[in-house]
Structure formats: structure tokens, C-alpha cells
Enzyme design. Structure first.
Site, PDB file in Angstrom:
ATOM      1  N   LEU A 161       0.829  -1.166  -0.015  1.00 59.58           N
ATOM      2  CA  LEU A 161      -0.036   0.026   0.149  1.00 59.58           C
ATOM      3  C   LEU A 161       0.885   1.323   0.159  1.00 59.58           C
ATOM      4  O   LEU A 161       1.827   1.375   1.019  1.00 59.58           O
ATOM      5  CB  LEU A 161      -0.952  -0.032   1.250  1.00 59.58           C
ATOM      6  CG  LEU A 161      -1.978   1.258   1.248  1.00 59.58           C
ATOM      7  CD1 LEU A 161      -3.184   0.503   2.109  1.00 59.58           C
ATOM      8  CD2 LEU A 161      -1.433   2.304   1.970  1.00 59.58           C
ATOM      9  N   ILE A 162       0.703   2.131  -1.034  1.00 59.08           N
ATOM     10  CA  ILE A 162       1.451   3.290  -1.132  1.00 59.08           C
ATOM     11  C   ILE A 162       0.663   4.542  -0.810  1.00 59.08           C
ATOM     12  O   ILE A 162      -0.460   4.668  -1.715  1.00 59.08           O
ATOM     13  CB  ILE A 162       2.364   3.514  -2.583  1.00 59.08           C
ATOM     14  CG1 ILE A 162       3.058   2.188  -2.872  1.00 59.08           C
ATOM     15  CG2 ILE A 162       3.367   4.242  -2.505  1.00 59.08           C
ATOM     16  CD1 ILE A 162       3.583   1.600  -3.980  1.00 59.08           C
ATOM     17  N   GLY A 193      -0.079   8.736  -1.458  1.00 58.29           N
ATOM     18  CA  GLY A 193       0.153   9.792  -2.242  1.00 58.29           C
ATOM     19  C   GLY A 193       0.588   9.168  -3.737  1.00 58.29           C
ATOM     20  O   GLY A 193       1.848   9.644  -3.944  1.00 58.29           O
ATOM     21  N   SER A 206      -0.816   9.952  -6.767  1.00 55.55           N
ATOM     22  CA  SER A 206      -1.176  10.546  -8.036  1.00 55.55           C
ATOM     23  C   SER A 206      -0.183  11.055  -8.901  1.00 55.55           C
ATOM     24  O   SER A 206      -0.669  11.323 -10.087  1.00 55.55           O
ATOM     25  CB  SER A 206      -2.331  11.862  -7.586  1.00 55.55           C
ATOM     26  OG  SER A 206      -1.408  12.838  -6.669  1.00 55.55           O
ATOM     27  N   SER A 207       1.019  11.402  -8.273  1.00 53.77           N
ATOM     28  CA  SER A 207       2.018  11.895  -9.305  1.00 53.77           C
ATOM     29  C   SER A 207       3.393  11.480  -8.338  1.00 53.77           C
ATOM     30  O   SER A 207       3.589  11.076  -7.513  1.00 53.77           O
ATOM     31  CB  SER A 207       1.750  13.197  -9.578  1.00 53.77           C
ATOM     32  OG  SER A 207       1.878  14.122  -8.349  1.00 53.77           O
ATOM     33  N   GLY A 208       4.223  11.775  -9.264  1.00 60.16           N
ATOM     34  CA  GLY A 208       5.549  11.888  -8.815  1.00 60.16           C
ATOM     35  C   GLY A 208       6.369  10.740  -8.225  1.00 60.16           C
ATOM     36  O   GLY A 208       5.998   9.612  -8.814  1.00 60.16           O
ATOM     37  N   GLY A 248       5.548   8.891  -5.690  1.00 54.76           N
ATOM     38  CA  GLY A 248       4.439   7.566  -5.283  1.00 54.76           C
ATOM     39  C   GLY A 248       3.945   7.084  -6.663  1.00 54.76           C
ATOM     40  O   GLY A 248       3.758   5.801  -6.732  1.00 54.76           O
ATOM     41  N   SER A 275      13.316  13.008   3.057  1.00 55.10           N
ATOM     42  CA  SER A 275      13.988  13.904   2.042  1.00 55.10           C
ATOM     43  C   SER A 275      15.232  14.125   2.299  1.00 55.10           C
ATOM     44  O   SER A 275      15.692  13.925   3.470  1.00 55.10           O
ATOM     45  CB  SER A 275      13.166  15.214   2.132  1.00 55.10           C
ATOM     46  OG  SER A 275      13.781  16.302   1.358  1.00 55.10           O
ATOM     47  N   TYR A 281       9.835  22.389   6.327  1.00 55.75           N
ATOM     48  CA  TYR A 281       9.635  21.150   5.720  1.00 55.75           C
ATOM     49  C   TYR A 281      10.767  20.207   6.295  1.00 55.75           C
ATOM     50  O   TYR A 281      10.411  18.653   6.643  1.00 55.75           O
ATOM     51  CB  TYR A 281       9.867  21.216   4.061  1.00 55.75           C
ATOM     52  CG  TYR A 281       9.823  20.112   3.347  1.00 55.75           C
ATOM     53  CD1 TYR A 281       8.498  19.384   3.192  1.00 55.75           C
ATOM     54  CD2 TYR A 281      10.927  19.280   2.894  1.00 55.75           C
ATOM     55  CE1 TYR A 281       8.375  18.298   2.035  1.00 55.75           C
ATOM     56  CE2 TYR A 281      11.016  18.366   2.253  1.00 55.75           C
ATOM     57  CZ  TYR A 281       9.591  17.885   1.798  1.00 55.75           C
ATOM     58  OH  TYR A 281       9.877  16.538   0.968  1.00 55.75           O
TER      59      TYR A 281
END
Length: 249
Positions: free
Chosen positions: A5-6, A8, A10-12, A14, A127, A140
């Protein structure tokens, strides 16, 4: 068949990670706040599930829909960039709700099944800002450093049960939507008090002038390695710039 299960997706990073696992034969539960068609190819090994990591009821519903899983990849996050003096505390709380508390909440939701089964792995995507001294990323970085500390302690708690916890630390990627969202839909100048203008310009120029960056595929492959690692390694820099920062520590 293994299931991941991942969050985020929708893009990038993930989305690329979901495709990476699917291509290697895994069943993928790809979650996003607002599911939409066309993000992934049609496959009986792909399921798209709605999940907002800041809403407890959404987390409960998503994990009930998912059923048993073998790996949780906490990738969902929101960016924040700017001089701290110019960032509202509402924005600070918003960043922590997703980047830190959201990670903790989804992790807590999956731990009972992992512990009872005696296997499973949680991979938290942080990050490369945690690896070096980077200006304009105070909020961040704080949200991601918290996840690093959380994961390092969590890994010790879970080890007696055969459950693993890891962090993946992506470098800077120019092809994701990080930059677009980093200013919270506001131009960077609006988040920079005038006395900081010269400092901010130099910092942004230095960032744009670096010679190596991270690709989405670097992160996907590193998450794959982290999920399969059984050596006890905790941290996985992803991308050449992240590796460089890690080696310079």
C-alpha cells in the site's frame, strides 16, 4: 503474491513507485486523496483507494478496503519553502499534519497486522533535506526530521516481532510538483520578508546551479531496495545528490 500500500500516488515519486512494484509482480494498492482515472494502467494487480492521511476515518476505511498487506510505503507529503519568519503557523501545522502526523497515523493503523503475523515493513519517504544544511526549508525539514526520529525508534520496537521500518531520503527532483506546491500557491516573494530578499535569491540560485538531481525512478528503485532489505539498515538516500549529501556527513 505480495501486496504494498503506497500513499500519495497521484503523481511524482508515489506514482513511479507504484508502477515499479507492479512491474515486478506485486499487487499494488495505490492511494490518493482524490482518486481519478487514467493514473495507472488497467490491471487486476492495481487498486486505487481513496485516502487522506489527515483524516482518521479515511485511514480506517482505506485499510479496511485494502485487507492484508506486506508493505506500507508512506510517501504522501506536502512541500513548504520560504523564510520561516514569513510562514504562518497555520501553514506549519498543515505541513506537520500530513508529513508527520499522517505518517504516524497510517503506520499505527498497519502495525497490529504486521506484529500479529510476524512480518511486514514500513518505509517512510522523507527527504534529502535531513542530510544537509538547506535554507528556506525550515518547516519542511522539521516535519521530515521528525519522521526520521520516529522511524529510528520504531524500528527498534518492531524488530522483536520480525517487522522492519526504514526511511528513504529522496534528493531534489525537478520533474515533480514539489516546486509548484512549495510556496503554498503563493509566489516565493510573498513568503520572504524584504530583509531576506538577497539571501533568498542567492539560495535559490545556488539550488538551481547544482549539477545533479534525482529522478522519480531513483526513488522508486530505492524504495524497492528498502522494502526488501533484511540487513537492519535504517536509512536509504535516493538519487545522486542525496547520496552525495549522505557521504559528506
Amino acid at each position: 503474491m505480495n501486496t504494498v500500500l503506497i500513499t500519495g500516488t497521484s503523481s511524482g515519486y508515489g506514482r513511479e513507485t507504484a508502477l515499479h512494484f507492479h512491474e515486478r509482480g506485486w499487487h499494488v494498492i495505490a492511494t490518493m486523496r482524490t482518486p481519478r482515472p487514467g493514473v495507472f494502467p488497467e490491471s487486476d494487480r492495481f487498486r486505487v483507494v481513496e485516502l487522506d492521511v489527515t483524516r482518521p476515518e479515511s485511514i480506517t476505511a482505506a485499510f479496511e478496503a485494502a485487507g492484508p498487506i506486506d508493505a506500507l510505503v508512506n510517501n504522501a507529503g506536502i512541500p513548504s519553502m520560504g523564510v520561516f519568519e514569513g510562514i504562518s503557523m497555520d501553514r506549519v501545522r498543515e505541513v506537520f499534519e500530513t508529513n508527520t502526523f499522517g505518517v504516524m497515523a497510517t503506520t499505527q493503523a498497519v502495525l497490529p497486522q504486521f506484529r500479529e503475523r510476524g512480518s511486514g515493513v514500513v518505509v517512510n519517504v522523507t527527504s534529502s533535506v535531513v542530510l544537509g544544511h538547506m535554507p528556506l526549508t525550515s518547516v519542511y525539514k522539521a516535519s521530515k526530521m521528525a519522521v526520521e526520529g520516529f522511524t529510528s525508534s520504531l524500528a527498534l520496537e518492531l524488530a522483536p516481532f520480525g517487522v522492519r521500518a526504514k526511511t528513504v531520503e529522496p534528493g531534489a527532483c525537478l520533474t515533480t510538483n514539489f516546486g509548484a506546491g512549495a510556496m503554498n500557491d503563493a509566489p516565493l516573494e510573498e513568503l520572504v520578508p524584504a530583509p531576506y530578499a538577497a539571501f533568498t535569491k542567492k539560495s535559490m540560485d545556488d539550488f538551481g546551479g547544482q549539477d545533479v538531481f534525482t529522478k522519480e525512478s531513483d526513488v522508486a528503485e530505492t524504495v524497492w531496495q528498502a522494502v526488501h532489505d533484511t540487513t537492519g539498515r535504517l536509512r536509504f538516500p535516493a538519487g545522486p545528490d542525496a547520496v552525495r549529501l549522505d557521504q559528506a556527513k
